[in-house]
Design a protein around this motif. Structure first.
Motif, PDB file in Angstrom:
ATOM      1  N   ASP A   1      53.795  28.944  38.842  1.00 15.69           N
ATOM      2  CA  ASP A   1      53.163  30.301  37.437  1.00 15.69           C
ATOM      3  C   ASP A   1      52.389  31.027  37.947  1.00 15.69           C
ATOM      4  OD1 ASP A   1      53.788  28.417  35.089  1.00 15.69           O
ATOM      5  OD2 ASP A   1      53.127  27.097  36.353  1.00 15.69           O
ATOM      6  N   GLU A   2      51.794  32.538  37.372  1.00 19.21           N
ATOM      7  CA  GLU A   2      51.591  33.345  37.583  1.00 19.21           C
ATOM      8  C   GLU A   2      49.659  32.194  38.365  1.00 19.21           C
ATOM      9  OE1 GLU A   2      51.210  33.445  33.052  1.00 19.21           O
ATOM     10  OE2 GLU A   2      52.719  33.048  34.340  1.00 19.21           O
ATOM     11  N   ALA A   3      48.816  33.177  38.617  1.00 17.82           N
ATOM     12  CA  ALA A   3      47.437  32.306  38.874  1.00 17.82           C
ATOM     13  C   ALA A   3      46.406  33.409  38.201  1.00 17.82           C
ATOM     14  CB  ALA A   3      47.132  31.861  40.182  1.00 17.82           C
ATOM     15  N   ARG A   4      46.389  33.102  36.720  1.00 17.55           N
ATOM     16  CA  ARG A   4      45.077  34.374  36.077  1.00 17.55           C
ATOM     17  C   ARG A   4      43.704  33.905  36.542  1.00 17.55           C
ATOM     18  NH1 ARG A   4      47.807  34.233  30.123  1.00 17.55           N
ATOM     19  NH2 ARG A   4      50.087  34.342  31.045  1.00 17.55           N
ATOM     20  N   ASN A   5      42.392  34.892  36.693  1.00 19.73           N
ATOM     21  CA  ASN A   5      41.221  35.095  36.864  1.00 19.73           C
ATOM     22  C   ASN A   5      40.813  33.797  37.745  1.00 19.73           C
ATOM     23  OD1 ASN A   5      40.374  35.566  34.133  1.00 19.73           O
ATOM     24  ND2 ASN A   5      41.434  34.514  33.058  1.00 19.73           N
ATOM     25  N   VAL A   6      41.455  34.167  39.216  1.00 16.82           N
ATOM     26  CA  VAL A   6      41.039  33.488  40.572  1.00 16.82           C
ATOM     27  C   VAL A   6      40.763  34.541  40.802  1.00 16.82           C
ATOM     28  CG1 VAL A   6      42.252  32.930  42.037  1.00 16.82           C
ATOM     29  CG2 VAL A   6      43.481  31.922  40.204  1.00 16.82           C
ATOM     30  N   LYS A   7      39.461  33.859  41.186  1.00 13.75           N
ATOM     31  CA  LYS A   7      38.224  34.732  42.202  1.00 13.75           C
ATOM     32  C   LYS A   7      38.756  35.115  43.307  1.00 13.75           C
ATOM     33  CE  LYS A   7      33.997  33.311  41.323  1.00 13.75           C
ATOM     34  NZ  LYS A   7      32.912  32.899  41.833  1.00 13.75           N
TER      35      LYS A   7
ATOM     36  N   GLU B   1      33.320  38.355  50.684  1.00 16.20           N
ATOM     37  CA  GLU B   1      32.682  39.218  50.007  1.00 16.20           C
ATOM     38  C   GLU B   1      33.526  39.279  49.003  1.00 16.20           C
ATOM     39  OE1 GLU B   1      31.144  43.861  48.751  1.00 16.20           O
ATOM     40  OE2 GLU B   1      31.936  43.106  50.876  1.00 16.20           O
ATOM     41  N   GLU B   2      33.491  38.502  47.469  1.00  7.02           N
ATOM     42  CA  GLU B   2      33.587  38.458  46.506  1.00  7.02           C
ATOM     43  C   GLU B   2      33.697  40.031  46.003  1.00  7.02           C
ATOM     44  OE1 GLU B   2      32.933  37.361  41.766  1.00  7.02           O
ATOM     45  OE2 GLU B   2      31.714  36.193  43.449  1.00  7.02           O
ATOM     46  N   LYS B   3      35.345  39.971  45.246  1.00  7.93           N
ATOM     47  CA  LYS B   3      35.409  41.631  45.279  1.00  7.93           C
ATOM     48  C   LYS B   3      35.953  41.845  43.265  1.00  7.93           C
ATOM     49  CE  LYS B   3      35.473  44.237  48.823  1.00  7.93           C
ATOM     50  NZ  LYS B   3      34.631  44.725  49.086  1.00  7.93           N
ATOM     51  N   GLY B   4      36.603  40.494  43.152  1.00  9.48           N
ATOM     52  CA  GLY B   4      36.595  40.328  41.416  1.00  9.48           C
ATOM     53  C   GLY B   4      37.897  39.154  41.304  1.00  9.48           C
ATOM     54  N   TYR B   5      38.600  39.776  40.031  1.00 10.11           N
ATOM     55  CA  TYR B   5      38.997  38.389  39.670  1.00 10.11           C
ATOM     56  C   TYR B   5      40.732  38.926  39.535  1.00 10.11           C
ATOM     57  CZ  TYR B   5      35.440  35.311  38.819  1.00 10.11           C
ATOM     58  OH  TYR B   5      34.078  35.038  38.697  1.00 10.11           O
ATOM     59  N   THR B   6      41.483  37.517  39.824  1.00  8.42           N
ATOM     60  CA  THR B   6      43.551  38.657  39.114  1.00  8.42           C
ATOM     61  C   THR B   6      43.308  38.448  38.116  1.00  8.42           C
ATOM     62  OG1 THR B   6      43.583  36.343  39.644  1.00  8.42           O
ATOM     63  CG2 THR B   6      43.891  36.775  41.097  1.00  8.42           C
ATOM     64  N   ASP B   7      44.375  39.615  37.239  1.00  6.54           N
ATOM     65  CA  ASP B   7      44.714  40.115  35.976  1.00  6.54           C
ATOM     66  C   ASP B   7      45.936  38.796  35.664  1.00  6.54           C
ATOM     67  OD1 ASP B   7      46.807  40.337  36.785  1.00  6.54           O
ATOM     68  OD2 ASP B   7      47.101  43.053  36.733  1.00  6.54           O
TER      69      ASP B   7
ATOM     70  N   LYS C   1      47.866  38.859  39.999  1.00  9.09           N
ATOM     71  CA  LYS C   1      47.488  39.879  41.201  1.00  9.09           C
ATOM     72  C   LYS C   1      45.942  40.445  41.092  1.00  9.09           C
ATOM     73  CE  LYS C   1      49.464  44.418  38.078  1.00  9.09           C
ATOM     74  NZ  LYS C   1      50.125  45.378  38.586  1.00  9.09           N
ATOM     75  N   PHE C   2      45.639  41.506  41.653  1.00  8.53           N
ATOM     76  CA  PHE C   2      44.336  42.045  42.307  1.00  8.53           C
ATOM     77  C   PHE C   2      44.864  42.866  43.390  1.00  8.53           C
ATOM     78  CE2 PHE C   2      40.183  41.908  44.688  1.00  8.53           C
ATOM     79  CZ  PHE C   2      39.964  42.880  43.775  1.00  8.53           C
ATOM     80  N   VAL C   3      45.071  44.083  43.136  1.00 12.49           N
ATOM     81  CA  VAL C   3      45.488  45.421  43.955  1.00 12.49           C
ATOM     82  C   VAL C   3      43.661  46.034  44.426  1.00 12.49           C
ATOM     83  CG1 VAL C   3      46.032  47.511  43.947  1.00 12.49           C
ATOM     84  CG2 VAL C   3      47.086  46.545  42.233  1.00 12.49           C
ATOM     85  N   PHE C   4      43.781  46.148  45.560  1.00 10.80           N
ATOM     86  CA  PHE C   4      42.559  46.442  46.470  1.00 10.80           C
ATOM     87  C   PHE C   4      43.112  47.442  47.774  1.00 10.80           C
ATOM     88  CE2 PHE C   4      44.093  42.534  48.710  1.00 10.80           C
ATOM     89  CZ  PHE C   4      43.883  42.982  50.112  1.00 10.80           C
ATOM     90  N   GLN C   5      42.231  48.604  48.058  1.00  9.67           N
ATOM     91  CA  GLN C   5      42.311  49.000  49.291  1.00  9.67           C
ATOM     92  C   GLN C   5      41.275  49.080  50.926  1.00  9.67           C
ATOM     93  OE1 GLN C   5      41.649  52.988  47.947  1.00  9.67           O
ATOM     94  NE2 GLN C   5      43.891  53.439  48.316  1.00  9.67           N
TER      95      GLN C   5
END
Length: 729
Positions: free
Chosen positions: A661-667, A673-679, A683-687
Motif C-alpha cells: 500500500d502507498e505510505a502516505r504522510n510518512v516523514k 534533516e527533516e525534508k517533508g512528508y510523502t504525498d 512519493k516524495f520528490v527532491f534534489q
C-alpha cells in the motif's frame, strides 16, 4: 563427403516416386534396394549440399533430387530423379489463429469454421502432438466445433475401433473431423490404445498424403507442451517432416486456416516461447536454445529463472513472437524481455502478441489481425523502444515500448518492413478519465500476478487522470507459475561431490520495475464485450450462457522497464505465525480483509532517478502472508513454496501473498534533516548536490514508530538504475 571414394558396385538408392510431371506436391521416400540399412544422403538441387536422409521428403516445386548410399568409406554413384511440379490452383495464403488457451466461447470456434468456408465446407484436422491426453483433447475439440461452430459430421464415414466405438484417429476416417495420430504421451482415458506409439507418424508418408489429398482446409494444434511439436514434426537434424510440410502448404498455398491454442499458439511463430516467467526473465534475461529434437524429454528445463526461446514453426511468418495465457499468468514481463532480446540480436523490430485465455488473434494475408473472444490481446511494439546498456549480460533496461490493449472486434496491423503497428478500435466511445484522490500509484508489488494486469491498469491508469503508474515484482504468488521470490543456482558441494540447489532471497537480489505512461497519442475507448459459453468448466452444458460486460481498449500506451537494485525491503524477521483464516470456504475478499486487519505495516522504499537529477522517493507499506490450501491462512515471513500431502487428499502447494500500500504522510529525513512528508501516492520528490546521502523515513502507526533507513546512497545512480525519460508531472 569428399573423402568417400565412389564404388560403382554399390547399388544406387531408389526413389519410390518416378521422375516426371505432377500437379501436386510429391512425398518421396528414398531406400536401399538390397538387404540391410545403410546411410543415405540426398540433395534437392544442384546448388544445395547433401544432407542425411531421415525419412520421406516433400517436393513442392520443380527440382532434381540426387542421392547416394554410403557403405564404410565408399559410396555409390548418384541416383537422380527430376520432378516437375505444375499445380493447377493459384496459391493463396490463409489465416493463422493464435488462441490464448482455455478457450470455451462460441465466438472463437464459429469464427474458425466461418474462415474455413462455413459448416458445409470446413474439413478439420486436429493435431494433438503437444497434449498429455491426445485423443481425449481431440474429442473435446470435436464437441466444440460441432456444437459451437456448427460442424456437421457423417458418422458413417468414421470407422469403428476394436471396441465398436467410433475411431476419429483412424487413417480410414473420411469425415470432416480427423484426429491426426501424432503424439508422445499415452492417453490414460483410452486404455485400448497406446497413443505414445504415434510419435513417428509425423514422418510417415501415408499420413502426409492423407493430409494432402483429404481436402482438409483447417488444422488445429492442441495445447500442452510446445516442445513436443518439435519432437513429433521435425527430423533430428532440424528439417521438417512431411506432415508439417503439408500443414504449411495448406496455409501458404491453399488458403487454409492454421489454429493453435496455448502451446499450439506458441509453436506457430518463427521464434517460440518455450518456458520461464516474467520475474525471472526481467532479472536474468533470455536463454536461447533450440529444442534438441533427437534427445528431448519433458523434464528438460535448462532455462532456470530465465525465459527460454527457440525456433518455432514460423507459420505466422511476419516478425512476431506469440505468448498465451497472457494476463491470466502474468506473462507481459517475459514477452517484453523476449521482444527486446530479439531486437538487439537481429537488429529488427519484433512484435509481441500476448493472447489471453479464451481469446484469439487472427491474422489475414495482408498482415492485419483481428481479436475474437472473451478477453484481450496485448500487442508489444518495439519499433520506437530505446534500449540502454545492460547492467549485466541478459538484463535489459528500455524506454518507450509501445503497447496496445485490445478486445473483441479490435484490429491491428504489422508493417513487415519497419515492425511498427497501427490499430483500429471497434468501440465508438472515447473514455474520459477522472481524477481519483485515492488512486493507487506504486502499490502493485505483484504486477505479473494472475489476472493482475487488467484490473490494475483499468482502475489506476485507463480510467484515471494519472499520467503514469509504477508497479514492481517481488513475488508471483501463483502455485503454477515459474516465478518465485526465491532464486536458485546449482552449487557443487566439494565434500560430498553432490550438486544441490542453493536459494537466494530475491528481495535482496533485486526486483523488476515497470512504468506505464501516457503520451499525446494515447487514446482510451470504452464499450461492451459479449460472448457465449457453457459456463465455467462447462457446468451449464449444453445450454449456452451469454456474458456481457463493460470493456475497454487502449492504443499507444508506453512502458519503461528496469532492473531495480535500489529497493530497500523491510525487515520481516519479527513476523509471527498468526492464523488469519480457519475456513477454506471463505471468500477471497474475506481472506484479504483479515490479512489487512492483521498487517504489521512495515515500511519499504525505493529511489528512482528522474530527469534533471531529480530523485523520486517511493515509500510503501509491505506485508507478507501465506495460504496453505489446508484450511490455514497464516501471517508470516516469506518462505519457499512447498509441496505437502494435504489432509484433504492429494499433493498441494503452499503459496504466498504479498500486499503493498502507498505510505502516505510518512516523514522523510535526508542526511538527518527533516525534508517533508510523502504525498497521497507515497512519493516524495527532491534534489540534492551531495555525493552520498542517507535517507530515513518514519511513520506513526498504532502508537508505535516505524522507521527505515537507506544509508550511504551514492549519487548519481545511473549505473544502478536507469533514468526514465519523457515523464510528465
Amino acid at each position: 563427403m569428399k573423402y568417400l571414394s565412389i564404388n560403382s558396385q554399390i547399388a544406387k538408392p531408389v526413389f519410390d516416386v518416378e521422375d516426371g510431371t505432377y500437379n501436386k506436391t510429391q512425398i518421396v521416400q528414398i531406400s536401399f534396394p538390397g538387404v540391410g540399412k545403410f546411410p543415405i544422403f540426398y540433395s534437392t538441387g544442384f546448388d544445395i549440399g547433401f544432407q542425411k536422409y531421415w525419412g520421406p521428403i516433400t517436393i513442392k516445386e520443380t527440382t532434381t533430387v540426387r542421392a547416394y548410399m554410403v557403405i564404410g568409406n565408399q559410396r555409390s554413384e548418384e541416383a537422380k530423379a527430376e520432378f516437375v511440379i505444375e499445380k493447377n490452383e493459384t496459391s493463396q495464403k490463409g489465416n493463422v489463429v493464435v488462441i490464448g488457451g482455455a478457450e470455451h466461447c462460441k465466438e472463437i470456434h464459429k469464427k474458425i469454421i466461418d474462415l474455413a468456408g462455413g459448416p458445409e465446407h470446413a474439413r478439420i484436422v486436429f493435431m494433438p502432438a503437444s497434449s498429455a491426453e491426445p485423443y481425449e483433447s481431440g474429442m473435446d475439440r470435436f464437441k466444440r466445433f460441432s456444437e459451437l461452430g456448427g460442424l456437421e459430421i457423417d458418422y458413417n464415414k468414421v470407422p469403428d475401433d476394436d471396441r465398436g466405438e467410433k475411431d476419429f484417429s483412424s487413417i480410414l476416417n473420411e469425415s470432416k473431423f480427423w484426429i491426426l495420430p501424432g503424439a508422445l504421451i499415452d492417453d490414460q482415458n483410452r486404455p485400448n490404445v497406446d497413443e505414445s506409439l504415434w510419435r513417428t507418424n509425423g514422418f510417415k508418408k501415408e499420413y502426409a498424403e492423407k493430409l494432402r489429398d483429404g481436402g482438409y482446409n483447417t488444422v488445429f494444434l492442441s495445447g500442452g507442451n510446445q516442445a513436443r511439436y518439435m519432437k513429433c514434426l521435425y527430423y533430428p537434424d532440424g528439417t521438417e517432416g512431411p506432415v508439417l510440410s503439408i500443414i504449411r502448404e495448406i496455409y501458404e498455398e491453399k488458403g487454409g486456416v492454421i489454429a493453435g491454442t496455448s502451446a499450439g499458439g506458441a509453436f506457430l511463430s518463427r521464434i517460440m516461447m518455450l518456458g520461464g516467467g516474467s520475474y525471472g526473465s526481467m532479472l536474468d534475461g533470455v536463454f536461447y536454445q533450440d529444442v534438441i529434437v533427437h534427445d528431448y524429454f519433458d523434464t528438460y528445463k535448462p532455462f532456470k529463472n530465465r525465459v527460454w526461446l527457440g525456433t518455432g514453426a514460423g507459420i505466422l511468418n511476419c516478425n512476431t513472437i506469440t505468448d498465451t495465457h497472457f494476463i491470466a499468468r502474468g506473462r507481459i514481463g517475459r514477452l517484453i524481455t523476449a521482444c527486446l532480446y530479439l531486437k538487439k540480436q537481429t537488429g529488427k523490430n519484433t512484435v509481441g502478441i500476448g493472447v489471453d485465455e479464451d481469446t484469439s488473434a487472427i491474422s489475414y494475408p495482408d498482415n492485419w489481425f483481428e481479436v475474437v473472444g472473451a478477453s484481450s490481446v496485448l500487442v508489444i511494439d518495439t519499433s520506437e523502444a530505446v534500449l540502454e546498456t545492460a547492467i549485466e549480460p541478459g538484463r535489459f533496461k528500455a524506454n518507450d515500448i509501445r503497447v496496445h490493449y485490445l478486445e473483441a472486434g479490435d484490429r491491428f496491423h504489422i508493417d513487415e518492413a519497419s515492425g511498427s503497428t497501427s490499430v483500429e478500435i471497434s468501440k465508438e466511445h472515447r473514455l474520459h478519465p477522472v481524477e481519483k484522490a485515492d488512486q493507487n500509484y506504486c502499490l502493485c508489488g505483484d504486477v505479473f500476478g494472475r489476472d493482475r494486469l487488467k484490473t490494475w491498469l483499468y482502475e489506476n491508469f485507463i480510467t484515471s487522470t494519472a499520467e503514469d503508474i509504477v508497479g514492481f515484482e517481488i513475488i508471483d504468488n501463483l502455485e503454477d507459475s515459474s516465478d518465485s521470490i526465491f532464486y536458485y543456482k546449482d552449487v557443487d558441494d566439494e565434500r560430498s561431490f553432490v550438486t544441490f540447489k542453493k536459494y537466494y532471497d530475491l528481495a535482496k537480489y533485486g526486483s523488476a520495475l515497470v512504468r506505464f505512461k501516457k503520451k499525446e497519442d494515447t487514446v482510451n475507448y470504452q464499450g461492451f464485450t459479449s460472448f457465449h459459453w457453457w459456463g465455467e468448466n462447462d457446468r451449464n452444458y449444453p445450454n449456452l450462457e451469454e456474458i456481457s460486460s463493460p470493456g475497454y481498449s487502449t492504443k499507444n500506451m508506453y512502458i519503461d522497464i528496469m532492473h531495480l537494485t535500489l529497493l530497500n525491503f523491510p525487515d520481516l524477521s519479527d513476523a509471527y505465525d498468526m492464523p488469519l483464516k480457519s475456513d477454506y470456504n471463505d471468500r477471497p475478499e474475506v481472506w484479504q480483509e483479515m490479512f489487512r486487519d492483521n498487517k504489521r505495516f512495515r515500511l519499504g522504499m525505493t529511489v528512482i532517478p528522474l530527469p534533471d537529477e531529480t530523485l523520486e522517493l517511493q515509500v510503501f507499506f509491505f506485508d507478507y502472508a501465506y495460504y496453505d490450501y489446508d484450511r490455514n491462512g497464516r501471517y508470516s515471513p516469506p518462505r519457499l513454496m512447498e509441496r505437502f500431502e494435504s489432509n484433504y487428499g492429494g499433493l498441494k502447494y503452499d503459496y504466498d501473498i504479498i500486499q503493498i500500500d502507498e505510505a502516505r504522510n510518512v516523514k522523510v529525513f535526508i542526511n538527518d534533516e527533516e525534508k517533508g512528508y510523502t504525498d497521497v501516492f507515497g512519493k516524495f520528490v527532491f534534489q540534492t548536490s551531495d555525493r552520498f546521502i542517507n535517507i530515513k523515513v518514519e511513520h506513526e502507526y498504532i502508537h508505535r514508530k516505524v522507521e527505515l533507513e537507506m544509508k550511504n546512497l551514492m549519487l548519481p545512480i545511473s549505473e544502478a538504475v536507469m533514468k526514465f525519460t519523457d515523464r510528465s508531472y
